[in-house]
Design a protein around this motif. Structure first.
Motif, PDB file in Angstrom:
ATOM      1  N   ARG A 118       3.832 -22.495   3.979  1.00  0.00           N
ATOM      2  CA  ARG A 118       3.484 -21.114   4.317  1.00  0.00           C
ATOM      3  C   ARG A 118       2.057 -21.019   4.858  1.00  0.00           C
ATOM      4  O   ARG A 118       1.686 -20.036   5.495  1.00  0.00           O
ATOM      5  N   ASP A 119       1.249 -22.068   4.591  1.00  0.00           N
ATOM      6  CA  ASP A 119      -0.133 -22.083   5.055  1.00  0.00           C
ATOM      7  C   ASP A 119      -0.270 -22.615   6.473  1.00  0.00           C
ATOM      8  O   ASP A 119      -1.369 -22.614   7.031  1.00  0.00           O
ATOM      9  N   ILE A 120       0.837 -23.081   7.063  1.00  0.00           N
ATOM     10  CA  ILE A 120       0.816 -23.674   8.399  1.00  0.00           C
ATOM     11  C   ILE A 120       1.369 -22.691   9.419  1.00  0.00           C
ATOM     12  O   ILE A 120       2.467 -22.161   9.255  1.00  0.00           O
ATOM     13  N   GLY A 144      -0.381 -27.283  15.091  1.00  0.00           N
ATOM     14  CA  GLY A 144      -0.450 -26.061  14.298  1.00  0.00           C
ATOM     15  C   GLY A 144      -1.834 -25.837  13.745  1.00  0.00           C
ATOM     16  O   GLY A 144      -2.779 -26.583  14.044  1.00  0.00           O
ATOM     17  N   VAL A 145      -1.962 -24.806  12.933  1.00  0.00           N
ATOM     18  CA  VAL A 145      -3.224 -24.479  12.268  1.00  0.00           C
ATOM     19  C   VAL A 145      -2.937 -24.250  10.794  1.00  0.00           C
ATOM     20  O   VAL A 145      -2.011 -23.512  10.441  1.00  0.00           O
ATOM     21  N   ALA A 146      -3.702 -24.900   9.946  1.00  0.00           N
ATOM     22  CA  ALA A 146      -3.541 -24.755   8.502  1.00  0.00           C
ATOM     23  C   ALA A 146      -4.608 -23.821   7.952  1.00  0.00           C
ATOM     24  O   ALA A 146      -5.784 -23.948   8.288  1.00  0.00           O
ATOM     25  N   VAL A 173      -7.935 -24.981   9.776  1.00  0.00           N
ATOM     26  CA  VAL A 173      -8.074 -26.370  10.199  1.00  0.00           C
ATOM     27  C   VAL A 173      -6.932 -26.727  11.135  1.00  0.00           C
ATOM     28  O   VAL A 173      -5.761 -26.474  10.835  1.00  0.00           O
ATOM     29  N   GLU A 174      -7.272 -27.333  12.246  1.00  0.00           N
ATOM     30  CA  GLU A 174      -6.258 -27.719  13.225  1.00  0.00           C
ATOM     31  C   GLU A 174      -5.390 -28.863  12.698  1.00  0.00           C
ATOM     32  O   GLU A 174      -5.887 -29.788  12.049  1.00  0.00           O
TER      33      GLU A 174
END
Length: 290
Positions: free
Chosen positions: A161-163, A170-172, A184-185
């Protein structure tokens, strides 16, 4: 207190009267949302440089920066902070297309003489560490620690769910040290690797699961890292945090701007980031590692 606030490099605060309105606005936007102490320290270094060269930032040359650099005195850490501050400002201005070129790119920052270097792996050591891990899940764990620069607790707590998916990777959203959230990439190659390992499609599924598919404990992650280090002959003291050190150092060495790496790593102080290596222009710290 921000490191370098009392560095003895200037007897008094630099005058702002000779600074152009455009440069004042650039400095203001660059420092937006930073703490008051950080703004004061970074602004002082930026204005001191501009007063020294006596020209607007759009006209500053590499020779101007080198002359200013040679004029700095005080502790080595203070000089490094001043240089890193100005490099970050110029990098930001170039990235925002407010400056014609990044003349600070060629200014190199000397690494401090401290024990940190003993905990920074070479790029060859990192490659050996990861490539000699036979298990795909454990290999992904090592790559996340290195490519994303996460702390071991951040890795263990990362859920799908954090991605957020992007066209490329993607981005975390990482909830880290000091109850701070940062983005964070996740480079495309690493993202595909993590998706390939995913069995549980629920949003609360761990991005890097344990052997049973459930959440990974810190102790279990620590054991994976220690075994991998032992396999390739790394020092007994080797830990997951060494991969975070390598992330910052190698990203800077490969050209990532210091302010990008600072944001990606979640360092509260620019001085912390600049301990690691040299800085050049670019964007997205993880891209330099994947």
């Amino acid at each position: 207190m921000v490191s370098g606030d009392n560095d003895g490099m200037a007897a008094k605060a630099p005058s702002k009267s000779s600074i152009s309105p455009a440069d004042k606005m650039l400095v203001k936007t660059w420092l937006h949302s930073k703490s008051a102490n950080t703004r004061r320290a970074y602004e002082r270094h930026a204005f001191a440089m501009l007063n020294f060269v006596g020209k607007p930032l759009t006209d500053v040359t590499l020779a101007d920066l080198q002359a200013w650099s040679d004029s700095l005195n005080g502790a080595s850490s203070s000089r490094r902070l001043a240089l890193a501050t100005v490099k970050s400002l110029i990098g930001y201005g170039t990235e925002m297309e407010l400056l014609p070129r990044n003349v600070g790119q060629a200014i190199r920052l000397d690494r401090e003489r401290d024990s940190l270097h003993e905990r920074i792996l070479s790029q060859q050591q990192v490659v050996a560490l990861i490539e000699n891990e036979p298990d795909a899940r454990r290999k992904a764990l090592l790559r996340v620690l290195y490519v994303m620069g996460l702390r071991i607790s951040e890795l263990c707590g990362l859920k799908w769910r954090d991605i957020t998916r992007r066209k490329q990777g993607g981005v975390a959203t990482v909830f880290g040290k000091g109850a701070k959230t940062r983005h964070v990439e996740v480079p495309a190659k690493l993202f595909k690797e993590l998706v390939a390992l995913r069995d549980d499609t629920g949003p609360d599924a761990p991005v890097v699961p344990g052997h049973d598919g459930g959440p990974l404990s810190r102790d279990a992650a620590h054991r994976v890292v220690k075994r991998a280090g032992k396999r390739v002959g790394l020092p007994e003291a080797f830990s997951a945090h060494w991969l975070r050190h390598a992330h910052v150092s190698h990203a800077l060495d490969r050209g990532a701007p210091v302010h990008v790496v600072q944001k990606s790593a979640g360092h509260s102080s620019l001085a912390t980031t600049t301990r690691y290596s040299h800085v050049q222009d670019g964007d997205g710290a993880g891209k330099y590692l994947d």
